[in-house]
Each structure stands twice: as C-alpha cells, then as structure tokens.
Design a protein around this motif. Structure first.
Motif, PDB file in Angstrom:
ATOM      1  N   VAL A  32       0.837  -1.196   0.000  1.00  0.00           N
ATOM      2  CA  VAL A  32       0.000   0.000   0.000  1.00  0.00           C
ATOM      3  C   VAL A  32       0.873   1.247   0.000  1.00  0.00           C
ATOM      4  O   VAL A  32       2.077   1.168   0.221  1.00  0.00           O
ATOM      5  N   HIS A  33       0.229   2.389  -0.261  1.00  0.00           N
ATOM      6  CA  HIS A  33       0.913   3.677  -0.147  1.00  0.00           C
ATOM      7  C   HIS A  33      -0.028   4.633   0.572  1.00  0.00           C
ATOM      8  O   HIS A  33      -1.222   4.353   0.722  1.00  0.00           O
ATOM      9  N   THR A  34       0.523   5.746   1.025  1.00  0.00           N
ATOM     10  CA  THR A  34      -0.314   6.757   1.695  1.00  0.00           C
ATOM     11  C   THR A  34      -0.207   8.108   1.004  1.00  0.00           C
ATOM     12  O   THR A  34      -0.444   9.133   1.626  1.00  0.00           O
ATOM     13  N   PHE A  35       0.125   8.110  -0.287  1.00  0.00           N
ATOM     14  CA  PHE A  35       0.144   9.363  -1.048  1.00  0.00           C
ATOM     15  C   PHE A  35      -1.288   9.871  -1.155  1.00  0.00           C
ATOM     16  O   PHE A  35      -2.186   9.131  -1.522  1.00  0.00           O
ATOM     17  N   GLY A  36      -1.518  11.140  -0.831  1.00  0.00           N
ATOM     18  CA  GLY A  36      -2.851  11.719  -0.883  1.00  0.00           C
ATOM     19  C   GLY A  36      -3.690  11.456   0.361  1.00  0.00           C
ATOM     20  O   GLY A  36      -4.839  11.870   0.419  1.00  0.00           O
ATOM     21  N   MET A  37      -3.126  10.776   1.347  1.00  0.00           N
ATOM     22  CA  MET A  37      -3.859  10.505   2.594  1.00  0.00           C
ATOM     23  C   MET A  37      -3.835  11.738   3.482  1.00  0.00           C
ATOM     24  O   MET A  37      -2.900  12.524   3.432  1.00  0.00           O
ATOM     25  N   ARG A  38      -4.847  11.882   4.327  1.00  0.00           N
ATOM     26  CA  ARG A  38      -4.953  13.026   5.232  1.00  0.00           C
ATOM     27  C   ARG A  38      -4.602  12.663   6.672  1.00  0.00           C
ATOM     28  O   ARG A  38      -4.564  13.529   7.532  1.00  0.00           O
ATOM     29  N   PHE A  39      -4.387  11.377   6.942  1.00  0.00           N
ATOM     30  CA  PHE A  39      -4.103  10.943   8.315  1.00  0.00           C
ATOM     31  C   PHE A  39      -3.212   9.704   8.282  1.00  0.00           C
ATOM     32  O   PHE A  39      -3.141   9.000   7.280  1.00  0.00           O
ATOM     33  N   ALA A  40      -2.519   9.457   9.390  1.00  0.00           N
ATOM     34  CA  ALA A  40      -1.670   8.271   9.518  1.00  0.00           C
ATOM     35  C   ALA A  40      -2.556   7.038   9.689  1.00  0.00           C
ATOM     36  O   ALA A  40      -3.649   7.111  10.258  1.00  0.00           O
ATOM     37  N   ILE A  41      -2.079   5.899   9.178  1.00  0.00           N
ATOM     38  CA  ILE A  41      -2.857   4.658   9.269  1.00  0.00           C
ATOM     39  C   ILE A  41      -2.003   3.519   9.799  1.00  0.00           C
ATOM     40  O   ILE A  41      -0.778   3.519   9.666  1.00  0.00           O
ATOM     41  N   ASP A  42      -2.657   2.540  10.400  1.00  0.00           N
ATOM     42  CA  ASP A  42      -2.060   1.255  10.724  1.00  0.00           C
ATOM     43  C   ASP A  42      -2.374   0.330   9.563  1.00  0.00           C
ATOM     44  O   ASP A  42      -3.492   0.343   9.029  1.00  0.00           O
ATOM     45  N   VAL A  43      -1.392  -0.462   9.176  1.00  0.00           N
ATOM     46  CA  VAL A  43      -1.558  -1.407   8.080  1.00  0.00           C
ATOM     47  C   VAL A  43      -1.196  -2.795   8.589  1.00  0.00           C
ATOM     48  O   VAL A  43      -0.106  -2.983   9.130  1.00  0.00           O
ATOM     49  N   ALA A  44      -2.108  -3.756   8.432  1.00  0.00           N
ATOM     50  CA  ALA A  44      -1.852  -5.145   8.798  1.00  0.00           C
ATOM     51  C   ALA A  44      -1.885  -5.978   7.523  1.00  0.00           C
ATOM     52  O   ALA A  44      -2.873  -5.970   6.795  1.00  0.00           O
ATOM     53  N   TYR A  45      -0.796  -6.679   7.255  1.00  0.00           N
ATOM     54  CA  TYR A  45      -0.702  -7.554   6.086  1.00  0.00           C
ATOM     55  C   TYR A  45      -1.125  -8.956   6.505  1.00  0.00           C
ATOM     56  O   TYR A  45      -0.605  -9.499   7.485  1.00  0.00           O
ATOM     57  N   LEU A  46      -2.072  -9.551   5.761  1.00  0.00           N
ATOM     58  CA  LEU A  46      -2.601 -10.875   6.096  1.00  0.00           C
ATOM     59  C   LEU A  46      -2.248 -11.883   5.017  1.00  0.00           C
ATOM     60  O   LEU A  46      -2.251 -11.556   3.831  1.00  0.00           O
ATOM     61  N   ASP A  47      -1.973 -13.131   5.416  1.00  0.00           N
ATOM     62  CA  ASP A  47      -1.746 -14.185   4.431  1.00  0.00           C
ATOM     63  C   ASP A  47      -3.095 -14.765   4.008  1.00  0.00           C
ATOM     64  O   ASP A  47      -4.149 -14.293   4.427  1.00  0.00           O
ATOM     65  N   ARG A  48      -3.079 -15.798   3.203  1.00  0.00           N
ATOM     66  CA  ARG A  48      -4.338 -16.349   2.681  1.00  0.00           C
ATOM     67  C   ARG A  48      -5.206 -17.000   3.755  1.00  0.00           C
ATOM     68  O   ARG A  48      -6.386 -17.214   3.555  1.00  0.00           O
ATOM     69  N   ARG A  49      -4.622 -17.311   4.897  1.00  0.00           N
ATOM     70  CA  ARG A  49      -5.384 -17.891   6.015  1.00  0.00           C
ATOM     71  C   ARG A  49      -5.730 -16.835   7.069  1.00  0.00           C
ATOM     72  O   ARG A  49      -6.096 -17.179   8.179  1.00  0.00           O
ATOM     73  N   PHE A  50      -5.545 -15.571   6.738  1.00  0.00           N
ATOM     74  CA  PHE A  50      -5.865 -14.423   7.598  1.00  0.00           C
ATOM     75  C   PHE A  50      -4.999 -14.367   8.852  1.00  0.00           C
ATOM     76  O   PHE A  50      -5.418 -13.861   9.877  1.00  0.00           O
ATOM     77  N   ARG A 101      -4.424 -14.501  14.303  1.00  0.00           N
ATOM     78  CA  ARG A 101      -5.334 -14.823  13.216  1.00  0.00           C
ATOM     79  C   ARG A 101      -6.599 -14.002  13.396  1.00  0.00           C
ATOM     80  O   ARG A 101      -7.130 -13.895  14.499  1.00  0.00           O
ATOM     81  N   VAL A 102      -7.087 -13.399  12.301  1.00  0.00           N
ATOM     82  CA  VAL A 102      -8.345 -12.664  12.336  1.00  0.00           C
ATOM     83  C   VAL A 102      -9.372 -13.418  11.506  1.00  0.00           C
ATOM     84  O   VAL A 102      -9.027 -14.140  10.578  1.00  0.00           O
ATOM     85  N   GLU A 103     -10.635 -13.265  11.865  1.00  0.00           N
ATOM     86  CA  GLU A 103     -11.716 -13.898  11.126  1.00  0.00           C
ATOM     87  C   GLU A 103     -12.553 -12.813  10.481  1.00  0.00           C
ATOM     88  O   GLU A 103     -13.034 -11.907  11.170  1.00  0.00           O
ATOM     89  N   LEU A 104     -12.719 -12.892   9.166  1.00  0.00           N
ATOM     90  CA  LEU A 104     -13.491 -11.885   8.440  1.00  0.00           C
ATOM     91  C   LEU A 104     -14.842 -12.452   8.052  1.00  0.00           C
ATOM     92  O   LEU A 104     -14.932 -13.579   7.574  1.00  0.00           O
ATOM     93  N   THR A 105     -15.881 -11.644   8.258  1.00  0.00           N
ATOM     94  CA  THR A 105     -17.240 -12.063   7.935  1.00  0.00           C
ATOM     95  C   THR A 105     -17.903 -10.985   7.096  1.00  0.00           C
ATOM     96  O   THR A 105     -18.197  -9.903   7.605  1.00  0.00           O
ATOM     97  N   PRO A 106     -18.128 -11.256   5.798  1.00  0.00           N
ATOM     98  CA  PRO A 106     -18.832 -10.258   4.983  1.00  0.00           C
ATOM     99  C   PRO A 106     -20.305 -10.202   5.372  1.00  0.00           C
ATOM    100  O   PRO A 106     -20.878 -11.185   5.835  1.00  0.00           O
ATOM    101  N   ALA A 107     -20.903  -9.028   5.207  1.00  0.00           N
ATOM    102  CA  ALA A 107     -22.338  -8.882   5.461  1.00  0.00           C
ATOM    103  C   ALA A 107     -23.079  -9.724   4.433  1.00  0.00           C
ATOM    104  O   ALA A 107     -22.644  -9.855   3.288  1.00  0.00           O
ATOM    105  N   PRO A 108     -24.204 -10.316   4.814  1.00  0.00           N
ATOM    106  CA  PRO A 108     -24.946 -11.129   3.855  1.00  0.00           C
ATOM    107  C   PRO A 108     -25.418 -10.294   2.672  1.00  0.00           C
ATOM    108  O   PRO A 108     -25.866  -9.165   2.847  1.00  0.00           O
ATOM    109  N   ALA A 109     -25.289 -10.870   1.488  1.00  0.00           N
ATOM    110  CA  ALA A 109     -25.734 -10.183   0.272  1.00  0.00           C
ATOM    111  C   ALA A 109     -27.254 -10.168   0.233  1.00  0.00           C
ATOM    112  O   ALA A 109     -27.903 -11.110   0.673  1.00  0.00           O
ATOM    113  N   PRO A 110     -27.839  -9.082  -0.289  1.00  0.00           N
ATOM    114  CA  PRO A 110     -29.301  -9.048  -0.400  1.00  0.00           C
ATOM    115  C   PRO A 110     -29.772 -10.133  -1.357  1.00  0.00           C
ATOM    116  O   PRO A 110     -29.158 -10.376  -2.389  1.00  0.00           O
TER     117      PRO A 110
END
Length: 166
Positions: free
Chosen positions: A72-90, A131-140
């Motif tokens: 990622v990059h932060t060019f054009g950003m207005r604030f500092a960010i935390d960035v977490a890189y995840l592998d395919r298993r999160f 490890r983090v678990e991601l859950t997308p909102a159910p699609a309509p």
C-alpha cells in the motif's frame, strides 16, 4: 479460495482458529477467546474500490480490507494509518504505522491488507502472528423485497406507471 465483493462486514480478533495454540517464532499469541473483539469492516475487492481506498477521507470507523493486496501507499492521505498484512489464512504477517506520503514495502506472502486509523490495531490486539476472522455482510437476496410485500412502491405508483414502479 473465496471470491470477495465490495461491501461491509466485520472482522474478529482473538478467535480460536482450531489450529492449536502454537506460538509463532516471534512469541505472538492469539488473543484469548474471552477477549475477542469484533470490528466493523469495509471490503474493497474491485479495482476501483481498492484504488480509492482511504484517499480523500478524514478518517474511518473500523477498518478497510483491500483484497487482493500485497502493498500500500499513503500518497494523498490526510491521516496516519495502521496497516496489517494478512496471508491467505488471515494470519497477520506484519503490522506497521504509515504517515501520509509514504510507500509501503511489498509483503511477499500477503494476500489481504487491513487499514485503520493509527493506533487502532494495537487497541484491537492485532499483531504479528494473530489470526483474524473476516465475515462479509450477507448479500441481499434478489426478489426478497417483492416476496415479503415490502418493495417500497405504493400500489398507486405501480398502477399509474410512475417512475420507480416495479
């Protein structure tokens, strides 16, 4: 392999992955199950959404997941960010804080990136090896509104052929 779509969801830190309680080489451990935290999430999976990211925003409530993404990059950003890189298993590969106007190093095994306001990852317990678990909102469900009779269009509008009538 999962196909992600733009939208909302949540991510949970401190879930038991079922893979045992092995400690990674750096000593990081999963957050105990009693301390699991659920955080609102915006998913950016399309090229357009990933390109836009957090650019031009003054902040974010929760986090943004870019997928697929290895740097990622932060060019054009207005604030500092935390960035977490995840592998395919999160599993978190690395967490870094980036000030505006910086270019992040690519992470070879990274498949997803979580971005949040600076300091948020530490508060949530996101660190290398967790490890983090991601859950997308159910699609309509297509046709669900019509089946329940709550299409939002009055009978008079339907009869008159008014714009917005089904």
């Amino acid at each position: 392999m999962r196909t992600w779509r733009d939208g909302d969801g949540t991510f949970t830190v401190g879930t038991d992955s079922g893979e045992g309680a092995a400690t990674p080489a750096d000593g990081a451990r999963d957050v105990p199950a009693g301390e699991a935290r659920t955080v609102p999430l915006r998913i950016a999976a399309s090229y357009r959404a990933r390109t836009r990211g957090l650019l031009g925003r003054d902040g974010i409530a929760g986090a943004l997941m870019l997928t697929p993404c290895g740097s990622v990059h932060t060019f054009g950003m207005r604030f500092a960010i935390d960035v977490a890189y995840l592998d395919r298993r999160f599993r978190v590969l690395a967490v870094t804080t980036m000030r505006p106007g910086r270019l992040g190093l690519p992470r070879l095994r990274s498949r997803h990136v979580l971005e949040a306001e600076a300091g948020a990852m530490e508060r949530w317990g996101v660190r290398r090896g967790v490890r983090v678990e991601l859950t997308p909102a159910p699609a309509p469900v297509p046709g669900a509104a019509e089946a329940s009779g709550t299409s939002g269009v009055s009978g008079a509008a339907e009869a008159s052929g008014a714009p917005g009538a089904a």
